[in-house]
Scaffold this active site. Structure first.
Site, mmCIF file in Angstrom:
data_model
loop_
_atom_site.group_PDB
_atom_site.id
_atom_site.type_symbol
_atom_site.label_atom_id
_atom_site.label_comp_id
_atom_site.label_asym_id
_atom_site.label_seq_id
_atom_site.Cartn_x
_atom_site.Cartn_y
_atom_site.Cartn_z
ATOM 1 N N SER A 124 70.186 31.011 4.865
ATOM 2 C CA SER A 124 69.107 30.033 4.750
ATOM 3 C C SER A 124 68.586 29.649 6.123
ATOM 4 C CB SER A 124 69.663 28.792 4.052
ATOM 5 O OG SER A 124 68.770 27.715 4.175
ATOM 6 N N TYR A 148 76.350 21.756 3.754
ATOM 7 C CA TYR A 148 75.812 22.959 3.118
ATOM 8 C C TYR A 148 75.421 23.980 4.182
ATOM 9 C CZ TYR A 148 72.229 26.060 1.209
ATOM 10 O OH TYR A 148 71.484 27.164 0.893
ATOM 11 N N LYS A 152 76.806 27.935 5.195
ATOM 12 C CA LYS A 152 75.983 29.143 5.388
ATOM 13 C C LYS A 152 76.298 29.782 6.741
ATOM 14 C CE LYS A 152 73.927 29.472 1.567
ATOM 15 N NZ LYS A 152 74.177 30.603 0.685
HETATM 16 N N1 NAD Z 1 66.664 27.983 -3.573
HETATM 17 C C1 NAD Z 1 66.502 27.769 -2.270
HETATM 18 O O1 NAD Z 1 65.627 27.017 -1.866
HETATM 19 C C2 NAD Z 1 67.372 28.487 -1.260
HETATM 20 C C3 NAD Z 1 66.995 28.502 0.093
HETATM 21 C C4 NAD Z 1 67.799 29.152 1.022
HETATM 22 C C5 NAD Z 1 68.967 29.775 0.597
HETATM 23 N N2 NAD Z 1 69.323 29.731 -0.699
HETATM 24 C C6 NAD Z 1 70.576 30.394 -1.127
HETATM 25 O O2 NAD Z 1 70.258 31.401 -2.068
HETATM 26 C C7 NAD Z 1 71.327 31.537 -3.010
HETATM 27 C C8 NAD Z 1 70.777 31.426 -4.401
HETATM 28 O O3 NAD Z 1 70.116 30.177 -4.535
HETATM 29 P P1 NAD Z 1 69.461 29.741 -5.913
HETATM 30 O O4 NAD Z 1 68.340 28.823 -5.583
HETATM 31 O O5 NAD Z 1 69.218 30.906 -6.768
HETATM 32 O O6 NAD Z 1 70.654 28.854 -6.502
HETATM 33 P P2 NAD Z 1 71.194 28.756 -7.998
HETATM 34 O O7 NAD Z 1 72.113 27.586 -8.046
HETATM 35 O O8 NAD Z 1 70.065 28.808 -8.957
HETATM 36 O O9 NAD Z 1 72.041 30.114 -8.145
HETATM 37 C C9 NAD Z 1 73.352 30.240 -7.681
HETATM 38 C C10 NAD Z 1 74.181 30.857 -8.797
HETATM 39 O O10 NAD Z 1 75.513 31.015 -8.326
HETATM 40 C C11 NAD Z 1 76.412 30.574 -9.328
HETATM 41 N N3 NAD Z 1 77.640 30.160 -8.644
HETATM 42 C C12 NAD Z 1 77.806 29.148 -7.768
HETATM 43 N N4 NAD Z 1 79.087 29.086 -7.367
HETATM 44 C C13 NAD Z 1 79.737 30.096 -7.985
HETATM 45 C C14 NAD Z 1 81.073 30.566 -7.972
HETATM 46 N N5 NAD Z 1 82.036 29.958 -7.277
HETATM 47 N N6 NAD Z 1 81.400 31.648 -8.726
HETATM 48 C C15 NAD Z 1 80.474 32.273 -9.468
HETATM 49 N N7 NAD Z 1 79.176 31.861 -9.524
HETATM 50 C C16 NAD Z 1 78.824 30.791 -8.793
HETATM 51 C C17 NAD Z 1 75.661 29.462 -10.042
HETATM 52 O O11 NAD Z 1 76.146 29.248 -11.359
HETATM 53 C C18 NAD Z 1 74.245 29.990 -10.050
HETATM 54 O O12 NAD Z 1 73.994 30.801 -11.186
HETATM 55 C C19 NAD Z 1 72.342 30.457 -2.650
HETATM 56 O O13 NAD Z 1 73.346 31.053 -1.879
HETATM 57 C C20 NAD Z 1 71.544 29.471 -1.827
HETATM 58 O O14 NAD Z 1 72.359 28.775 -0.917
HETATM 59 C C21 NAD Z 1 68.545 29.105 -1.653
#
Ligand code: NAD
Length: 363
Positions: A124, A148, A152
């Protein structure tokens, strides 16, 4: 390729599954559904035309992760599984360290034991903290400001160490800026639990009447209209970058860290007005005090991703707003809503037993 998509039931992971399937890759999703619904599996089947294989696995369970690798031969892993709410991470740092960091260690161990050598990792722009200058290049100093972000950065460093320990292990670390929008079908999209942490889902809920108005935190930043500036990119463009990164690892055989953004900063007010135009709905807002920890301007220098991956965003702000609104209006209550007939597995519901590998999604 056979690709394990950890966190593939989530917002960005589900869009990556669509992009992978479009390129003919075979997918197994591993997710514990702590922040997603099993309904996404049926929606993915409808988009891709084939059943989505899924294992209910918590990455914190090392034995379960090992079993997953013993049941399949994977060519690569995409790792989206993480907790991602900045505020919650300040209240529960240990839960974030446990879930994000320990889960990643288990995953890396499973990959190493099974001889899986390619990883695409969701990082991120939060690792840059409050940047000294914009646009932000990958060489900008990292400076995390919350637990958080720390997870990362630590995960990036752990992955880097594993890459350095073995020349045959390669990782693409992708630093996302602000993903928004939804698949053009309106079948999958962002489905936040409770109060949305991100601006676009909040705007969507105001447009649909679920919330009365939007609070804009500060209009006295040193930006053109005084509101905060971010780099929004369409989740479909972001998903495509994952497939491009996977191909890069296969063909170039070297690890990379790249920013994924448009390179253009968009203010809160600009996003609100673009959304109003795309949706035909008015978004009432109030200007309130700045939120502690928010920074004025964050946007990417995406030229490295262009150079290495041949990737650039294709979808503009209008498409981001249009597709976010389509998802919201077709699914006013997200995946829990009544738009689709059949039983309703809840967020974190138990329809898929622990570690069950489903050849087809639950109804
Ligand atoms: N959405 C954003 O704005 C954004 C920005 C930068 C980075 N990210 C990163 O991108 C990735 C995906 O983000 P997203 O928005 O799709 O989030 P999200 O919460 O929609 O998806 C994450 C998924 O991981 C699963 N999960 C979490 N912990 C788990 C575990 N211990 N075991 C198995 N499954 C697990 C959750 O159930 C979920 O389905 C994340 O790593 C997040 O930090 C997101």
């Amino acid at each position: 390729m056979n690709v394990l998509v950890c966190g593939g039931a989530g917002y960005i992971g589900s869009h990556a599954c669509v992009a992978l399937a479009a390129q003919g890759h075979r997918i197994v999703i591993a997710d514990n559904f702590c922040n997603s619904s099993q309904r996404v599996l049926l929606r993915l089947q409808r988009i891709t035309g084939s059943p989505m294989e899924c294992a209910r696995v918590d990455l914190r369970n090392r034995a379960a992760v090992a079993r997953l690798f013993s049941r399949h031969r994977f060519d690569a892993v995409m790792h989206f599984a993480a907790l991602k709410a900045v505020g919650e991470s300040c209240a529960k740092p240990l839960a974030y360290f446990d879930n994000n960091i320990c889960g990643t260690i288990n995953l890396l161990q499973g990959m190493q034991d099974a001889g899986v050598r390619r990883l695409v990792f969701s990082s991120s722009a939060t690792v840059y903290g409050d940047p000294a200058r914009v646009p932000i290049g990958e060489r900008a100093p990292t400076n995390v400001t919350n637990p958080y972000g720390r997870t990362k950065l630590v995960m990036e460093q752990l992955i880097g160490d594993v890459c350095r320990s073995s020349s045959s292990f390669q990782a693409a670390v992708l630093r996302y800026f602000n993903p928004v929008g939804a698949h053009v079908s309106g079948l999958i999209g962002e489905d936040p639990a409770g109060l949305p942490n991100n601006l676009m889902p909040y705007i969507c809920q105001v447009a649909s009447g679920r919330r009365s108005h939007l609070n804009i935190f500060g209009d006295d930043y040193p930006t053109p209209d005084g509101t905060g500036v971010r780099d929004y990119l369409h989740v479909t463009d972001l998903a495509r970058a994952h497939v491009d990164a996977l191909e890069y690892l296969v063909h170039q055989g070297e690890s990379i860290t790249v920013n994924l953004g448009t390179g253009r900063g968009v203010s809160v007010l600009e996003l609100v007005h673009a959304f109003e135009e795309a949706s035909g709905r008015r978004i009432p807002y109030e200007i309130v005090a700045r939120r502690p920890g928010d920074v004025a301007e964050v946007y990417a220098d995406p030229t490295l991703a262009q150079r290495l991956l041949g990737w650039r965003t294709r979808l503009d702000l209008h498409a981001m707003c249009r597709d976010a609104w389509r998802w919201q209006s077709l699914n006013p209550d997200g995946y829990a809503g009544a738009w689709q007939s059949g039983p309703r597995p809840r967020r974190g519901g138990r329809a898929l037993p622990q570690e069950t590998v489903a050849g087809s999604p639950p109804a």
